[in-house]
Design an enzyme around this catalytic site. Structure first.
Site, PDB file in Angstrom:
ATOM      1  N   CYS A 247      17.665  56.429  -8.178  1.00 30.11           N
ATOM      2  CA  CYS A 247      17.898  57.844  -8.469  1.00 30.11           C
ATOM      3  C   CYS A 247      16.935  58.375  -9.546  1.00 30.11           C
ATOM      4  O   CYS A 247      15.747  58.511  -9.292  1.00 30.11           O
ATOM      5  CB  CYS A 247      19.354  58.047  -8.840  1.00 30.11           C
ATOM      6  SG  CYS A 247      19.881  59.787  -8.853  1.00 30.11           S
ATOM      7  N   LEU A 248      17.420  58.686 -10.748  1.00 32.51           N
ATOM      8  CA  LEU A 248      16.524  59.164 -11.795  1.00 32.51           C
ATOM      9  C   LEU A 248      15.446  58.128 -12.080  1.00 32.51           C
ATOM     10  O   LEU A 248      14.280  58.475 -12.315  1.00 32.51           O
ATOM     11  CB  LEU A 248      17.303  59.487 -13.073  1.00 32.51           C
ATOM     12  CG  LEU A 248      16.467  60.014 -14.245  1.00 32.51           C
ATOM     13  CD1 LEU A 248      15.825  61.353 -13.914  1.00 32.51           C
ATOM     14  CD2 LEU A 248      17.313  60.133 -15.516  1.00 32.51           C
ATOM     15  N   GLN A 251      12.631  58.530  -9.707  1.00 29.60           N
ATOM     16  CA  GLN A 251      11.769  59.670 -10.026  1.00 29.60           C
ATOM     17  C   GLN A 251      10.880  59.364 -11.234  1.00 29.60           C
ATOM     18  O   GLN A 251       9.691  59.701 -11.244  1.00 29.60           O
ATOM     19  CB  GLN A 251      12.636  60.900 -10.296  1.00 29.60           C
ATOM     20  CG  GLN A 251      13.476  61.319  -9.098  1.00 29.60           C
ATOM     21  CD  GLN A 251      14.655  62.206  -9.486  1.00 29.60           C
ATOM     22  OE1 GLN A 251      14.810  62.583 -10.643  1.00 29.60           O
ATOM     23  NE2 GLN A 251      15.494  62.546  -8.509  1.00 29.60           N
ATOM     24  N   PHE A 292      16.464  66.671  -7.868  1.00 34.35           N
ATOM     25  CA  PHE A 292      15.005  66.598  -7.882  1.00 34.35           C
ATOM     26  C   PHE A 292      14.536  65.545  -6.886  1.00 34.35           C
ATOM     27  O   PHE A 292      15.289  64.633  -6.526  1.00 34.35           O
ATOM     28  CB  PHE A 292      14.504  66.272  -9.290  1.00 34.35           C
ATOM     29  CG  PHE A 292      14.699  67.395 -10.275  1.00 34.35           C
ATOM     30  CD1 PHE A 292      13.660  68.262 -10.555  1.00 34.35           C
ATOM     31  CD2 PHE A 292      15.919  67.578 -10.899  1.00 34.35           C
ATOM     32  CE1 PHE A 292      13.841  69.305 -11.452  1.00 34.35           C
ATOM     33  CE2 PHE A 292      16.115  68.623 -11.793  1.00 34.35           C
ATOM     34  CZ  PHE A 292      15.065  69.490 -12.067  1.00 34.35           C
ATOM     35  N   HIS A 332      22.192  55.967  -4.102  1.00 28.88           N
ATOM     36  CA  HIS A 332      22.946  55.069  -4.987  1.00 28.88           C
ATOM     37  C   HIS A 332      23.450  53.859  -4.195  1.00 28.88           C
ATOM     38  O   HIS A 332      24.486  53.944  -3.532  1.00 28.88           O
ATOM     39  CB  HIS A 332      24.144  55.807  -5.589  1.00 28.88           C
ATOM     40  CG  HIS A 332      23.798  56.863  -6.577  1.00 28.88           C
ATOM     41  ND1 HIS A 332      24.689  57.321  -7.531  1.00 28.88           N
ATOM     42  CD2 HIS A 332      22.664  57.567  -6.777  1.00 28.88           C
ATOM     43  CE1 HIS A 332      24.112  58.259  -8.258  1.00 28.88           C
ATOM     44  NE2 HIS A 332      22.887  58.424  -7.811  1.00 28.88           N
ATOM     45  N   GLU A 334      24.893  51.201  -5.183  1.00 21.80           N
ATOM     46  CA  GLU A 334      25.998  50.449  -5.793  1.00 21.80           C
ATOM     47  C   GLU A 334      27.336  50.724  -5.126  1.00 21.80           C
ATOM     48  O   GLU A 334      28.346  50.100  -5.460  1.00 21.80           O
ATOM     49  CB  GLU A 334      26.077  50.732  -7.293  1.00 21.80           C
ATOM     50  CG  GLU A 334      26.705  52.038  -7.687  1.00 21.80           C
ATOM     51  CD  GLU A 334      25.804  53.227  -7.442  1.00 21.80           C
ATOM     52  OE1 GLU A 334      26.324  54.352  -7.356  1.00 21.80           O
ATOM     53  OE2 GLU A 334      24.573  53.035  -7.321  1.00 21.80           O
TER      54      GLU A 334
END
Length: 359
Positions: A247-248, A251, A292, A332, A334
Site C-alpha cells: 500500500c503506502l 507508493q 493514490f 492488503h 494480510e
C-alpha cells in the site's frame, strides 16, 4: 438527535446522530465491504478520512475488540444507511454505537448512502462535515473546503521499536507507516523474528541490525509528502536487502526510484477488488484502502515492471523491480477483514529472503 452531512459541493443530507455527538470535518470516501466494519474503523490508512459504508445495514454483529487492526480507531467519522438496533455475536464486547461513543467518533445514519457514493464516484473524494447543528451552507462551506490531510503517518506510527514472533527465524524489520496488526501476525506465523520500527527509523538502524529483510507497511495520506522516509528508503534499496512493500509502502518505494504518484478520483476502499497477476494471469480478490497510485508513464521499464493490475480500472496494483530483490503491492495481502486470496504473498517474501536465514 438530528445530524447533518454537509459535502463541499453543497449537498446536505439529514439523518440521525449516533456515536459521539461532536462535529468533525474530514475527507469522505466510500467503502464497499459487506463485513469488517471493525477492521475498517481501526485501519490507520483512514486517518484524516470519514467512511461511507455502501452496505446498507451496519453493526449487526457488534464489536469484538480482538478484531481491531490497531490500538484504537483512526477514522474521523462514520456514515451508514441503517445502524442495526440489535447486535448478536458470541464474540462481541459491545455495540457499535457504544464503541464509537467510547472512542469519540461521530456517526450519522438514516442517510442515502447510495446517493452519497454516486456523488463521490462522479466528482471524486471530497471534504465534508458531520454535525448536529443545522448550519446554513454559506456559514461553513469555506471551513469545509479548507480542510487538508497532513502529518497522518506521524500520527499512526509507533513511538519506538517493539518485537513480534520468535527469535531464530528470519529477522524482519517492519516499517510502521500505519501498519495493520495482521501484517506482523502473518510474519510471526511464518516463524519470523519481527522488529516493528517507527516510520522515521534511519536506514542505518536496519543495515547495522543484521536484518534479513524489510517489509514496508500500509499507511495514510499523500506519499509524496514523506520526503524524509523516501530518502531513507533510497539507502535501503541501494544496500540490496530484500524488500516487500504494501500500500503506502508500495507508493513510497516507487517514489524512491524516481517514479511519480497521483491522486485517484475516488480511490479503492473495500474487500472485493479484483487484481490480476500478469505473470500467471490469475485473478485474486483483494482488500484495498488507498487514494493514490503510481503514474504508469513515470515508470522506467529498465528498472521495474508491473506485476499486478486492477481488473476494474487497469491501475497498477503491484511492481517487481528488475535488478533488485524488491516486490510491492498496492492491496492488503494480510487478509483482515478478508479475503484470504493474496495471503500467499507473505510466503513470497519469505522466499525472497531465502538463503539468508539468520543463524
Amino acid at each position: 438527535m438530528k445530524a447533518y452531512l454537509i459535502l463541499e459541493d453543497g449537498h446536505i443530507f439529514e439523518g440521525e446522530s449516533f456515536g459521539a455527538q461532536r462535529e468533525v470535518i474530514s475527507e469522505f470516501v466510500f467503502n464497499t465491504s459487506m463485513t469488517g466494519y471493525v477492521e475498517v474503523l481501526t485501519d490507520p490508512s483512514y486517518a484524516g478520512q470519514s467512511v461511507v459504508m455502501t452496505y446498507p445495514l451496519i453493526g449487526n454483529y457488534g464489536v469484538a475488540l480482538e478484531d481491531q487492526e490497531s490500538a484504537h480507531p483512526f477514522v474521523e467519522g462514520f456514515v451508514v444507511n441503517e445502524l442495526s438496533r440489535l447486535a448478536s455475536n458470541f464474540r462481541m464486547n459491545m455495540s457499535l454505537n457504544d464503541y464509537m461513543i467510547e472512542n469519540n467518533i461521530p456517526g450519522i445514519q438514516g442517510v442515502d448512502t447510495r446517493a452519497i457514493t454516486k456523488i463521490i464516484r462522479n466528482k471524486g473524494c471530497m471534504n465534508g462535515m458531520i454535525t448536529t447543528k443545522n448550519y446554513k451552507i454559506d456559514d461553513v462551506i469555506d471551513r469545509i473546503k479548507s480542510y487538508k490531510i497532513s502529518g497522518v503517518v506521524e500520527r499512526c506510527t509507533c513511538d519506538e521499536p517493539y518485537k513480534l514472533g520468535t527469535p531464530g527465524g528470519y529477522k524482519v524489520a517492519l516499517y510502521d507507516f500505519g501498519a495493520k496488526r495482521n501484517i506482523g501476525r502473518e510474519l510471526a506465523k511464518r516463524g519470523c523474528d519481527v522488529t516493528v520500527v517507527p516510520a522515521n527509523t534511519p536506514a542505518k538502524y536496519v543495515l547495522e541490525g543484521n536484518f534479513d529483510g524489510v517489509m514496508l507497511s500500509n499507511g495514510p495520506g499523500d506519499p509524496s509528502e514523506c520526503t524524509g522516509i523516501i530518502n531513507e528508503l533510497k539507502e535501503l534499496i541501494a544496500s540490496g536487502i530484500p524488500i516487500f512493500a504494501i500500500c503506502l509502502g508500495h507508493q513510497l518505494t516507487a517514489l524512491a526510484h524516481g517514479f511519480e504518484t497521483e491522486k485517484m478520483v475516488y480511490g479503492h476502499h473495500g474487500a472485493n477488488h479484483p487484481v490480476k497477476d500478469l505473470y500467471t494471469n490469475r485473478v485474486y480478490i483483494s482488500t484495498q484502502n488507498h487514494n493514490f497510485m503510481i503514474k504508469e508513464d513515470s515508470i522506467d521499464p529498465e528498472v521495474a515492471k508491473v506485476w499486478f493490475r486492477n481488473v476494474n480500472d487497469g491501475s497498477i496494483e503491484g511492481m517487481e523491480y528488475l535488478h533488485e530483490n524488491i516486490r510491492t503491492v498496492q492491496f492488503h495481502p494480510e487478509a483482515c477483514a478478508g479475503p484470504l486470496d493474496t495471503n500467499y504473498l507473505f510466503d513470497t517474501f519469505i522466499d525472497m529472503m531465502g538463503g539468508k536465514k539468520h543463524a
